[in-house]
Design a protein around this motif. Structure first.
Motif, mmCIF file in Angstrom:
data_model
loop_
_atom_site.group_PDB
_atom_site.id
_atom_site.type_symbol
_atom_site.label_atom_id
_atom_site.label_comp_id
_atom_site.label_asym_id
_atom_site.label_seq_id
_atom_site.Cartn_x
_atom_site.Cartn_y
_atom_site.Cartn_z
ATOM 1 N N VAL A 176 0.846 -1.193 0.000
ATOM 2 C CA VAL A 176 0.000 0.000 0.000
ATOM 3 C C VAL A 176 0.878 1.238 0.000
ATOM 4 C CG1 VAL A 176 -1.878 1.192 1.167
ATOM 5 C CG2 VAL A 176 -1.747 -1.294 1.286
ATOM 6 N N GLU A 177 0.591 2.171 -0.910
ATOM 7 C CA GLU A 177 1.417 3.360 -1.079
ATOM 8 C C GLU A 177 0.879 4.529 -0.256
ATOM 9 O OE1 GLU A 177 3.621 5.183 -4.886
ATOM 10 O OE2 GLU A 177 1.476 5.565 -4.905
ATOM 11 N N SER A 178 1.780 5.279 0.325
ATOM 12 C CA SER A 178 1.377 6.480 1.054
ATOM 13 C C SER A 178 0.750 7.490 0.104
ATOM 14 C CB SER A 178 2.594 7.108 1.734
ATOM 15 O OG SER A 178 2.273 8.382 2.255
ATOM 16 N N ALA A 179 -0.232 8.238 0.610
ATOM 17 C CA ALA A 179 -0.848 9.308 -0.176
ATOM 18 C C ALA A 179 -0.088 10.610 -0.030
ATOM 19 C CB ALA A 179 -2.297 9.512 0.260
ATOM 20 N N TYR A 180 0.989 10.605 0.771
ATOM 21 C CA TYR A 180 1.873 11.762 0.940
ATOM 22 C C TYR A 180 1.109 13.026 1.335
ATOM 23 C CZ TYR A 180 5.106 8.590 -1.351
ATOM 24 O OH TYR A 180 5.865 7.487 -1.664
ATOM 25 N N GLY A 181 0.093 12.842 2.162
ATOM 26 C CA GLY A 181 -0.629 13.987 2.706
ATOM 27 C C GLY A 181 -1.669 14.590 1.791
ATOM 28 N N VAL A 182 -1.826 14.053 0.585
ATOM 29 C CA VAL A 182 -2.823 14.576 -0.352
ATOM 30 C C VAL A 182 -4.221 14.170 0.125
ATOM 31 C CG1 VAL A 182 -3.681 14.532 -2.720
ATOM 32 C CG2 VAL A 182 -1.218 14.482 -2.279
ATOM 33 N N LYS A 183 -5.100 15.150 0.322
ATOM 34 C CA LYS A 183 -6.469 14.909 0.769
ATOM 35 C C LYS A 183 -6.509 14.019 2.020
ATOM 36 C CE LYS A 183 -8.766 17.167 -2.449
ATOM 37 N NZ LYS A 183 -9.672 18.287 -2.133
ATOM 38 N N LYS A 184 -5.644 14.305 2.976
ATOM 39 C CA LYS A 184 -5.593 13.488 4.187
ATOM 40 C C LYS A 184 -6.921 13.566 4.932
ATOM 41 C CE LYS A 184 -2.849 12.449 8.275
ATOM 42 N NZ LYS A 184 -1.647 12.779 9.076
ATOM 43 N N SER A 185 -7.381 12.414 5.382
ATOM 44 C CA SER A 185 -8.694 12.324 6.025
ATOM 45 C C SER A 185 -8.704 12.994 7.393
ATOM 46 C CB SER A 185 -9.104 10.864 6.175
ATOM 47 O OG SER A 185 -10.367 10.762 6.801
ATOM 48 N N THR A 186 -9.818 13.644 7.689
ATOM 49 C CA THR A 186 -10.054 14.200 9.025
ATOM 50 C C THR A 186 -11.205 13.481 9.710
ATOM 51 O OG1 THR A 186 -11.540 15.893 8.096
ATOM 52 C CG2 THR A 186 -9.210 16.493 8.361
ATOM 53 N N SER A 187 -11.658 12.389 9.114
ATOM 54 C CA SER A 187 -12.801 11.668 9.667
ATOM 55 C C SER A 187 -12.391 10.851 10.889
ATOM 56 C CB SER A 187 -13.396 10.733 8.613
ATOM 57 O OG SER A 187 -14.400 9.917 9.190
ATOM 58 N N PRO A 188 -13.146 10.943 11.971
ATOM 59 C CA PRO A 188 -12.877 10.105 13.146
ATOM 60 C C PRO A 188 -13.200 8.642 12.897
ATOM 61 C CG PRO A 188 -14.918 11.336 13.453
ATOM 62 C CD PRO A 188 -14.290 11.856 12.196
ATOM 63 N N LEU A 189 -13.887 8.343 11.786
ATOM 64 C CA LEU A 189 -14.249 6.968 11.471
ATOM 65 C C LEU A 189 -13.092 6.192 10.830
ATOM 66 C CD1 LEU A 189 -17.823 7.575 9.977
ATOM 67 C CD2 LEU A 189 -17.267 6.736 12.269
ATOM 68 N N LEU A 190 -12.082 6.929 10.350
ATOM 69 C CA LEU A 190 -10.934 6.275 9.716
ATOM 70 C C LEU A 190 -9.802 6.172 10.732
ATOM 71 C CD1 LEU A 190 -10.176 5.126 6.912
ATOM 72 C CD2 LEU A 190 -9.095 7.325 6.397
ATOM 73 N N ASN A 191 -9.299 4.960 10.929
ATOM 74 C CA ASN A 191 -8.255 4.732 11.922
ATOM 75 C C ASN A 191 -6.983 5.508 11.599
ATOM 76 O OD1 ASN A 191 -10.012 2.972 13.169
ATOM 77 N ND2 ASN A 191 -9.004 1.111 12.426
ATOM 78 N N GLU A 192 -6.303 5.963 12.644
ATOM 79 C CA GLU A 192 -5.093 6.762 12.459
ATOM 80 C C GLU A 192 -4.014 6.001 11.710
ATOM 81 O OE1 GLU A 192 -4.505 9.926 13.031
ATOM 82 O OE2 GLU A 192 -6.563 10.232 13.753
ATOM 83 N N ASP A 193 -3.928 4.687 11.916
ATOM 84 C CA ASP A 193 -2.845 3.923 11.292
ATOM 85 C C ASP A 193 -3.048 3.689 9.793
ATOM 86 O OD1 ASP A 193 -5.001 2.221 11.786
ATOM 87 O OD2 ASP A 193 -3.731 0.452 12.007
ATOM 88 N N VAL A 194 -4.223 4.045 9.254
ATOM 89 C CA VAL A 194 -4.440 3.894 7.804
ATOM 90 C C VAL A 194 -4.680 5.236 7.110
ATOM 91 C CG1 VAL A 194 -5.349 1.562 8.084
ATOM 92 C CG2 VAL A 194 -6.939 3.491 7.976
ATOM 93 N N LYS A 195 -4.796 6.312 7.875
ATOM 94 C CA LYS A 195 -5.080 7.615 7.259
ATOM 95 C C LYS A 195 -4.015 8.027 6.258
ATOM 96 C CE LYS A 195 -8.204 9.877 10.534
ATOM 97 N NZ LYS A 195 -8.402 10.997 11.469
ATOM 98 N N MET A 196 -2.780 7.616 6.488
ATOM 99 C CA MET A 196 -1.682 8.009 5.600
ATOM 100 C C MET A 196 -1.852 7.446 4.189
ATOM 101 S SD MET A 196 1.370 5.460 6.887
ATOM 102 C CE MET A 196 0.918 5.611 8.610
ATOM 103 N N TYR A 197 -2.663 6.400 4.046
ATOM 104 C CA TYR A 197 -2.805 5.730 2.759
ATOM 105 C C TYR A 197 -3.940 6.280 1.894
ATOM 106 C CZ TYR A 197 0.033 2.240 5.196
ATOM 107 O OH TYR A 197 1.007 1.600 5.907
#
Length: 329
Positions: A176-197
């Motif tokens: 799985v490739e990092s999204a490099y901060g592009v459109k990083k999620s702010t949703s509390p429903l998405l776990n912190e350990d996968v937000k980077m993707y």
């Protein structure tokens, strides 16, 4: 100057068209020492390899199907579909040339000069969506709790699925490739350990209302990238038949890629050639093409059996479980 249009009228197959276009473009690029055309050649080779080697697609789609089976087991009450496609030759060619036009135009209007070739080449090395899969899910109304909103419930499960997907794919030979901060999620429903993707277009809805979660994955078996999109049915309706539909998106892209008012003709060969190739593709009359396994009455009524214009379908799975009509606690 060689363009894809030159090869679309002789009755060849898509693979034969790619072989001829690649061969002739390579010859011309070597004669003119055109570094961007050499990158264009490599781009065409990638597309050819995807279309030629079907075995890896069978293996790859089987792994995606395993996630489908996982969802059917874990969420038997949900309705969902899995779709996959290889980007069409015409769309891929439009995208490559469009990137050149957009980047040079924006750079020139900002700096008053043209970008270094190294920067332009770097921009052209970021294609990740030749292969794309889409998961669309919906919580049937018959399973909603009293007072529960259908879209809210569907989004809750969408993020739940998104939390599981990266680890599931990693266990099956994908990276799985990092999204490099592009459109990083702010949703509390998405776990912190996968937000980077994830690139989260749900939290930051654009003007047309487009919403989706995007994640990019590298298939180590086929050595190719693929993109996975996750949407609710409502999001998918907006993207397919609503205000964010693909025709509108493509028209917007066409308008952006048809700009050249600020660029003096003859000053930048990379811009001039990409612009001309893009314009010629936009002006295609599909009914006039003679490509094996492709037919069109006009630019709307199309029977594309080879992935020339609409892309090649990899898989369709629909989950309409018998549990959908049951009452759940």
């Amino acid at each position: 100057m060689i363009t894809l249009n030159d090869y679309l009228y002789s009755g060849d197959t898509v693979l034969k068209i790619l072989q001829k276009y690649t061969r002739d473009l390579r010859k011309e690029a070597k004669l003119t020492h055109n570094e961007i055309d050499m990158m264009h050649v490599n781009f065409l080779i990638q597309i050819t390899e995807l279309l030629e080697h079907n075995d890896f697609l069978t293996a790859q789609s089987q792994k995606i199907r395993e996630f489908y089976k996982y969802m059917a087991h874990e969420y038997p009450f949900l309705a969902f579909t899995f779709k996959g496609r290889i980007k069409s030759l015409i769309r891929a060619e439009e995208k490559f040339n469009g990137y050149i036009v957009e980047y040079i135009y924006d750079y020139y209007t900002k700096h008053g000069t043209y970008p270094p070739v190294s920067e332009l080449k770097n921009k052209l090395s970021c294609f990740r969506d030749f292969i794309a899969y889409r998961i669309v899910l919906c919580m049937p109304k018959c399973h909603l709790k009293p007072g529960e909103d259908q879209e809210t419930a569907s989004i809750r499960y969408l993020y739940e699925v998104a939390n599981v997907l990266p680890g599931f794919l990693e266990e099956r030979g994908f990276t799985v490739e990092s999204a490099y901060g592009v459109k990083k999620s702010t949703s509390p429903l998405l776990n912190e350990d996968v937000k980077m993707y994830y690139r989260d277009y749900i939290c930051g809805t654009n003007g047309e209302g487009y919403q989706s979660l995007h994640i990019t994955v590298y298939d180590n078996s086929s050595r190719s990238f693929m993109e996975v999109q996750l949407r609710t049915q409502k999001m998918d309706d907006t993207a397919e038949i609503g205000p964010a539909n693909h025709l509108g998106y493509e028209k917007k892209q066409q308008d952006e890629r048809a700009r050249r008012d600020a660029i003096p003709e003859g000053e930048c060969v990379y811009f001039d050639e990409a612009y001309e190739r893009g314009i010629r593709l936009l002006q295609l009359e599909l009914a006039d093409l003679d490509v094996n396994m492709f037919s069109a009455v006009d630019n709307s009524l199309i029977n594309d059996g080879c992935g020339l214009f609409r892309g090649r379908l990899i898989l369709p799975y629909e989950h309409l479980s018998r549990f959908q009509n049951d009452v759940i606690d």
